[in-house]
Design an enzyme around this catalytic site. Structure first.
Site, PDB file in Angstrom:
ATOM      1  N   ASP A  33      -3.184   6.244  12.107  1.00 53.42           N
ATOM      2  CA  ASP A  33      -2.407   5.492  11.122  1.00 53.42           C
ATOM      3  C   ASP A  33      -1.064   6.212  10.948  1.00 53.42           C
ATOM      4  O   ASP A  33      -0.991   7.284  10.332  1.00 53.42           O
ATOM      5  CB  ASP A  33      -3.179   5.440   9.796  1.00 53.42           C
ATOM      6  CG  ASP A  33      -2.406   4.721   8.685  1.00 53.42           C
ATOM      7  OD1 ASP A  33      -1.170   4.570   8.800  1.00 53.42           O
ATOM      8  OD2 ASP A  33      -3.042   4.330   7.687  1.00 53.42           O
ATOM      9  N   SER A  86       0.813  -1.218   0.000  1.00 58.16           N
ATOM     10  CA  SER A  86       0.000   0.000   0.000  1.00 58.16           C
ATOM     11  C   SER A  86       0.848   1.270   0.000  1.00 58.16           C
ATOM     12  O   SER A  86       0.395   2.320  -0.450  1.00 58.16           O
ATOM     13  CB  SER A  86      -0.937   0.006   1.208  1.00 58.16           C
ATOM     14  OG  SER A  86      -0.181  -0.110   2.397  1.00 58.16           O
ATOM     15  N   HIS A  96       0.847   5.194   6.719  1.00 56.66           N
ATOM     16  CA  HIS A  96       0.584   5.796   5.406  1.00 56.66           C
ATOM     17  C   HIS A  96       0.739   7.318   5.459  1.00 56.66           C
ATOM     18  O   HIS A  96       0.841   7.900   6.528  1.00 56.66           O
ATOM     19  CB  HIS A  96      -0.821   5.390   4.942  1.00 56.66           C
ATOM     20  CG  HIS A  96      -0.944   3.893   4.799  1.00 56.66           C
ATOM     21  ND1 HIS A  96      -1.514   3.090   5.757  1.00 56.66           N
ATOM     22  CD2 HIS A  96      -0.505   3.068   3.833  1.00 56.66           C
ATOM     23  CE1 HIS A  96      -1.448   1.828   5.381  1.00 56.66           C
ATOM     24  NE2 HIS A  96      -0.835   1.778   4.213  1.00 56.66           N
TER      25      HIS A  96
END
Ligand SMILES: *[C@@H]1O[C@H](CO)[C@@H](O)[C@H](O)[C@H]1NC(C)=O
Ligand SMILES: *[C@@H]1O[C@H](CO)[C@@H](O)[C@H](O)[C@H]1NC(C)=O
Ligand SMILES: *[C@@H]1O[C@H](CO)[C@@H](O)[C@H](O)[C@H]1NC(C)=O
Ligand SMILES: *[C@@H]1O[C@H](CO)[C@@H](O)[C@H](O)[C@H]1NC(C)=O
Ligand SMILES: *[C@@H]1O[C@H](CO)[C@@H](O)[C@H](O)[C@H]1NC(C)=O
Length: 433
Positions: A406, A161, A409
């Site tokens: 998070d 990702s 990311h």
């Protein structure tokens, strides 16, 4: 970038003393005797450039043979990087004139996990930093040059990702040049493959989900959060068959290997009833993957026409190990880490060593995007709590936002645009440092 520099590295300057020549001759001899591929050091991964041959001095490249520089022009190069400048070593400077390179709202391709403004991030400071190498300036990202160079070609990002974020970033950097009805984005193979098409250029920019590069039990691009991860040894062709014919490949893989335990490596196939599984340390398992990838690249890519990039480990900021509050993470962070030696804990250094060792042996010139340290200063740039949440948050979580931040990311626009500016620099202005 300066265009007058003609070469880099002592070997190319024709100023070597007799002593060094003797030493070199000996090294070449040893390399030939052992039939081994010879690469001087990791910093010279990319073969010397061809365009400005100022002296007939032969240089040491590949196969332990002495060849003329002319044989080794890297595809896509239009110039050279500044001699001796390591573009990954530098500092962040605030630049409100050129940052951000695009607005979040004008790039419809950003996935909702990365649209921080839309999800309520109160500040935009993280968008206003530009990377300034210590020894030179980065060339500015020229979307026209990039698109023209991709005419009739395929560029593909392969990995996890984090690589998907870099993929989306490059599309955001390019798509404005293409009218609305002359571009498209589609997914295939249960979302394993995403294809952006620039129709007038007959060009595609693609993303292929393969978080370990090898076959694994996490290969489903949608449902892949598997805690008991298993990777199949020697299985790179399972995914690699989908990468054939690509002109520019950009790999990454790292986060999925770091589980805090040994990795489970499957020797047979996933269909076997009795599975033979061995346990390897993260470093050994990662080395196995690097060897498979390099072998695949050497067999399937043509160095006179194609380029291969590898993006280094993307750092996380889930522990306040930068001298912040104990137990703190990226939540509510809006400033950069200022200690230039900051590296962070965990396995990044040992994995970096594995990469250096394995790439140093590669028969194919891999362009390494060493973004780990420059990104590690950016505790402010993560999506934190400002992203689409797939599951409703509990009242405990809501009471303690740091618990669900998070810190892996990155918001777009943001840090990953810089990764692509570095890719741009290395694609068009490569050098051997
Ligand atoms: C960008 O690249 C194109 C195509 O190579 C070139 O014509 C143009 O001058 C470049 N723009 C800048 C600002 O360098
Ligand atoms: C379009 O690009 C592909 C490679 O991605 C190439 O095989 C094909 O021949 C190109 N088609 C045209 C019409 O140029
Ligand atoms: C690589 O591409 C060049 C240029 O098109 C071609 O001459 C050469 O045969 C190719 N090499 C391989 C191994 O396919
Ligand atoms: C966020 O950080 C600032 C200091 O930078 C602090 O004053 C504030 O209380 C913090 N907010 C939360 C919700 O933790
Ligand atoms: C990447 O850069 C870091 C410093 O930022 C350096 O310590 C490391 O050796 C580099 N890695 C490789 C493989 O060159």
């Amino acid at each position: 970038m300066k265009s007058s520099s003609s070469s880099s590295g002592v070997l190319r300057k024709g100023r070597l003393s007799t002593y060094l020549y003797t030493l070199l001759a000996f090294i070449v001899l040893v390399a030939i005797i052992h039939g081994e591929y010879f690469v001087c050091s990791f910093r010279r991964l990319e073969p010397p450039r061809t365009s400005r041959v100022t002296s007939p001095t032969p240089v040491l490249v590949g196969l332990g043979l002495v060849k003329k520089r002319e044989d080794y022009k890297l595809p896509f190069a239009v110039g050279e990087g500044e001699e001796g400048c390591d573009i990954f070593s530098g500092r962040w400077v605030r630049d409100e004139l050129t940052r951000p390179p695009y607005e979040e709202s004008e790039c419809p391709y950003i996935q909702p996990q990365l649209t921080c403004q839309e999800h309520g991030r109160p500040d935009t400071e993280y968008q206003k930093w530009r990377w300034q190498p210590h020894g030179c300036d980065l060339p500015s990202f020229n979307a026209t040059l990039m698109l023209e160079s991709l005419r009739g070609k395929r560029m593909m990002f392969v990995g996890d990702s984090l690589n998907r974020g870099q993929y989306v970033s490059i599309i955001c950097l390019l798509h404005r040049l293409i009218p609305q009805h002359r571009k498209s984005m589609e997914t295939y193979n249960n979302d394993a493959l995403t294809v952006f098409r620039a129709k007038d250029y007959n060009a595609t920019i693609e993303f292929y989900w393969a978080p370990f590069l090898l076959e694994s039990n996490s290969d489903n691009a949608v449902v892949h959060r598997i805690s008991d991860r298993i990777v199949r040894k020697g299985s790179i062709n399972k995914h690699g068959k989908h990468w054939k014919g690509v002109d520019i490949l950009v790999f990454n893989t790292y986060l999925w290997w770091v589980t805090g335990q040994d990795m489970k490596i499957l020797k047979g196939s996933f269909e076997d009833e009795e599975k033979e599984i061995m346990q390897l340390s993260t470093e050994d398992a990662y080395r196995m993957a690097m060897k498979s990838m390099l072998k695949w690249v050497t067999r399937n890519m043509n160095r006179t026409k194609t380029r291969v990039f590898f993006t280094s480990m993307s750092p996380t900021h889930s522990k306040g190990d930068w001298g912040g509050e104990p137990g703190g993470n990226c939540y509510n962070q809006t400033t950069l880490i200022e200690d230039p030696n900051y590296w962070g804990t965990n396995s990044r250094k040992s994995i970096m060593k594995v990469i250096g060792e394995e790439f140093g042996k590669s028969k194919f010139p891999i362009t390494f995007l060493n973004i780990t340290q420059l990104s590690s200063y950016r505790k402010d740039a993560h999506t934190s709590i400002y992203k689409k949440q797939w599951n409703p948050l509990t009242s405990e979580q809501l009471a303690n936002p740091a618990s669900y931040a998070d810190c892996t990311h990155w918001c777009l626009p943001g840090l990953q645009d810089t990764w692509n500016e570095l890719l741009f620099a290395k694609l068009f202005y490569p050098n051997s440092s």
